[in-house]
Design a protein around this motif. Sequence first.
Motif: not given
Length: 70
Positions: A14-15, A60-66
């Motif tokens: 969240l942050n 990108k922030v929540v780390m979903i692979p491209p």
Amino acid sequence: MMSIEFEIPPLDLLNDVMDYIIEEDAKLQWVRYSKRTNSVVVRVLISAEVVEQFLFGLAKVVMIPPWRLQ
């Protein structure tokens, strides 16, 4: 302008998501906590011209692979 709602399942992100919203100058409309899913739902208002850029940055922030975004 467009409203976009999205859910943040791991609350520890969240942050990072809120920092990204501030950096991108998106207008935060509301944030709601869901006890049922232990997640947060966020609604932001952004310019229609930058929707795609905003969503890719958010991913990108929540780390979903491209590769999962295509």
